[in-house]
Motif scaffolding. Structure first.
Motif, PDB file in Angstrom:
ATOM      1  N   GLU A  68       2.296  -6.917  -4.603  1.00  0.00           N
ATOM      2  CA  GLU A  68       1.290  -5.931  -4.192  1.00  0.00           C
ATOM      3  C   GLU A  68       1.502  -5.480  -2.752  1.00  0.00           C
ATOM      4  OE1 GLU A  68      -3.602  -5.530  -4.268  1.00  0.00           O
ATOM      5  OE2 GLU A  68      -2.658  -7.513  -4.250  1.00  0.00           O
ATOM      6  N   ARG A  72      -1.262   0.502  -3.235  1.00  0.00           N
ATOM      7  CA  ARG A  72      -2.521   1.221  -3.012  1.00  0.00           C
ATOM      8  C   ARG A  72      -2.581   1.655  -1.557  1.00  0.00           C
ATOM      9  NH1 ARG A  72      -7.431  -2.311  -4.604  1.00  0.00           N
ATOM     10  NH2 ARG A  72      -6.073  -4.035  -3.977  1.00  0.00           N
ATOM     11  N   LEU A  95       4.844   7.731 -10.291  1.00  0.00           N
ATOM     12  CA  LEU A  95       5.566   6.473 -10.496  1.00  0.00           C
ATOM     13  C   LEU A  95       4.623   5.275 -10.590  1.00  0.00           C
ATOM     14  CD1 LEU A  95       8.495   7.054  -7.966  1.00  0.00           C
ATOM     15  CD2 LEU A  95       8.546   7.332 -10.446  1.00  0.00           C
ATOM     16  N   GLY A  96       3.309   5.535 -10.390  1.00  0.00           N
ATOM     17  CA  GLY A  96       2.341   4.457 -10.545  1.00  0.00           C
ATOM     18  C   GLY A  96       1.581   4.068  -9.296  1.00  0.00           C
ATOM     19  N   ALA A  97       1.887   4.648  -8.150  1.00  0.00           N
ATOM     20  CA  ALA A  97       1.155   4.325  -6.930  1.00  0.00           C
ATOM     21  C   ALA A  97      -0.255   4.908  -6.992  1.00  0.00           C
ATOM     22  CB  ALA A  97       1.894   4.864  -5.705  1.00  0.00           C
ATOM     23  N   GLU A  98      -1.183   4.318  -6.233  1.00  0.00           N
ATOM     24  CA  GLU A  98      -2.585   4.743  -6.234  1.00  0.00           C
ATOM     25  C   GLU A  98      -3.000   5.146  -4.823  1.00  0.00           C
ATOM     26  OE1 GLU A  98      -5.080   1.789  -8.473  1.00  0.00           O
ATOM     27  OE2 GLU A  98      -3.157   0.747  -8.606  1.00  0.00           O
ATOM     28  N   LEU A 120       8.044   0.400  -6.377  1.00  0.00           N
ATOM     29  CA  LEU A 120       7.426   0.701  -7.669  1.00  0.00           C
ATOM     30  C   LEU A 120       8.376   0.391  -8.818  1.00  0.00           C
ATOM     31  CD1 LEU A 120       5.733   4.041  -6.618  1.00  0.00           C
ATOM     32  CD2 LEU A 120       4.525   1.953  -7.283  1.00  0.00           C
ATOM     33  N   ASN A 121       9.655   0.637  -8.606  1.00  0.00           N
ATOM     34  CA  ASN A 121      10.639   0.337  -9.648  1.00  0.00           C
ATOM     35  C   ASN A 121      10.762  -1.164  -9.893  1.00  0.00           C
ATOM     36  OD1 ASN A 121      11.247   3.026 -10.109  1.00  0.00           O
ATOM     37  ND2 ASN A 121      12.983   3.060  -8.704  1.00  0.00           N
ATOM     38  N   SER A 172       2.495   8.991  -7.103  1.00  0.00           N
ATOM     39  CA  SER A 172       1.487   8.730  -8.135  1.00  0.00           C
ATOM     40  C   SER A 172       2.120   8.785  -9.526  1.00  0.00           C
ATOM     41  CB  SER A 172       0.353   9.750  -8.042  1.00  0.00           C
ATOM     42  OG  SER A 172      -0.358   9.611  -6.833  1.00  0.00           O
ATOM     43  N   GLY A 184       8.091  -3.001  -9.958  1.00  0.00           N
ATOM     44  CA  GLY A 184       6.811  -3.403 -10.527  1.00  0.00           C
ATOM     45  C   GLY A 184       5.756  -3.766  -9.501  1.00  0.00           C
ATOM     46  N   THR A 198       9.411   4.135  -3.768  1.00  0.00           N
ATOM     47  CA  THR A 198      10.029   4.233  -5.086  1.00  0.00           C
ATOM     48  C   THR A 198      10.756   2.940  -5.445  1.00  0.00           C
ATOM     49  OG1 THR A 198      10.299   6.637  -4.895  1.00  0.00           O
ATOM     50  CG2 THR A 198      11.709   5.502  -6.468  1.00  0.00           C
ATOM     51  N   ARG A 225       2.597  -3.194  -7.185  1.00  0.00           N
ATOM     52  CA  ARG A 225       1.435  -2.308  -7.156  1.00  0.00           C
ATOM     53  C   ARG A 225       1.235  -1.815  -5.722  1.00  0.00           C
ATOM     54  NH1 ARG A 225      -5.052  -3.615  -8.189  1.00  0.00           N
ATOM     55  NH2 ARG A 225      -5.677  -1.420  -8.396  1.00  0.00           N
TER      56      ARG A 225
END
Length: 353
Positions: free
Chosen positions: A154, A187, A210-213, A180-181, A208, A183, A177, A185
């Motif tokens: 995280e 924020r 790619l999964g970022a918040e 995120l690649n 976002s 896994g 990136t 998390r």
């Protein structure tokens, strides 16, 4: 092998690189099996000087050689040599140079790995328990890069300020990136003003996906970066580009709790033209009025809201004009009567981590 055209600079790739003119001249020789600069210049649309230089380069590289079958009585007869027959000899010195550079790089890397181990051990021995002062921007970046490479689960960040430099955004996107690649998390909290910044919008949209918040708030508690709820970076108190790395578990847990509270009350990031613009504008106006009533100067308001001083003054002027106020005190009184000092309702969809 001959590299005489390079003046003994065999390791310079530009010595053997061919220009468009030289490539065209090679093709002309391949088709006509002779050197005729005047005709070649006319056929290729080049000047005589360009063709002469191209033929000289091709001859020096042994890509064009006399045609042995034509005999000495036809010196203009030449032939184009198979490039694969020439390539190995021409690039041998380049390969040797690259291998030497790679060996040097490996030795330097090994030396600096040992230095890093000694540096980190020594810094841990001299720093207060759980705290580490990092004095320069370059060292802060190095520490952040190490922490990013070692991050397991995280990353939480609070990034005050509204304007973002495109180059910095590109660097951040490449780093995020990679996380995120793996896994991780991610924020991030921004000021509301980030919604109106083009580079920020592009960066958030890309990350976002790619999964970022990302969420925004009218006020933030400050700048912080936390890895795995174990290592936090906060700015130094001198206001320089240095930082303090915090590893003490209780302090890190406390900083994480502050982040979580801000995250819960923040609004999901969206572009200025999408849903949430009216709420963002309302929160900004309410916050400016509240800070004016508290006696804060324009500079302090701009800093608290992550906007430029010019923008903050424009907002203040617009609010006073809307209220018909001639002074800040009067603006506070009129704003209270208009309900502008009341708390804005909690943003929908922002009640969980």
């Amino acid at each position: 092998m001959s590299m005489d055209i390079c003046d003994d600079r065999a390791s310079d790739a530009s010595c053997t690189a061919l220009s468009a003119d030289e490539m065209a001249a090679y093709g002309w020789v391949l088709d006509h099996r002779r050197t005729d600069p005047a005709r070649a210049a006319a056929d290729l649309g080049l000047t005589r000087g360009q063709v002469d230089a191209a033929f000289a380069k091709l001859t020096a590289l042994r890509l064009v050689v006399p045609d042995a079958e034509a005999g000495p009585e036809a010196p203009a007869r030449v032939r184009a040599v198979d490039p694969d027959a020439v390539l190995g000899g021409l690039t041998e010195s380049l390969r040797e140079s690259i291998q030497q550079r790679q060996s040097q790089l490996q030795r330097v890397q090994e030396d600096f790995d040992r230095l890093r181990e000694r540096f980190l051990r020594g810094r841990g021995e001299t720093s207060p328990a759980g705290l580490e002062v990092i004095p320069s921007l370059e060292e802060v970046r190095a520490a952040l890069n190490r922490a990013s490479a070692e991050c397991r689960t995280e990353l939480m960040t609070s990034q005050p300020g509204g304007n973002r430099v495109p180059a910095a955004m590109e660097e951040a996107l490449a780093r995020d990136t990679a996380l995120l690649n793996r896994g991780i998390r991610i924020r991030t909290l921004y000021h509301h003003t980030a919604r109106f910044n083009g580079p920020s919008q592009a960066y958030v949209a890309a990350a976002s996906a790619l999964g970022a918040e990302y969420r925004t708030a009218h006020e933030l508690f400050g700048r912080i970066i936390v890895f795995d709820r174990e290592l936090a970076f906060i700015p130094d108190h001198m206001g320089t580009w240095g930082a303090v790395a915090v590893r003490e578990p209780s302090v890190v847990a406390y900083l994480c709790e502050i982040f979580e509270q801000a995250w819960t009350h923040a609004t999901v990031f969206s572009e200025a033209g999408q849903d949430g613009l009216e709420r963002v504008a309302k929160e900004l106006d309410h916050t400016i009025v509240r800070l004016l009533a508290a006696g804060l100067k324009d500079e302090a308001i701009a800093r608290r809201l992550g906007m430029s001083l010019r923008t903050a003054r424009r907002h203040i002027a617009d609010i006073m004009e809307t209220l018909g106020a001639e002074s800040r005190f009067q603006a506070g009184v009129l704003a209270a009567r208009a309900g502008m000092t009341d708390e804005v309702d909690a943003p929908a969809g922002a009640t969980g981590p």
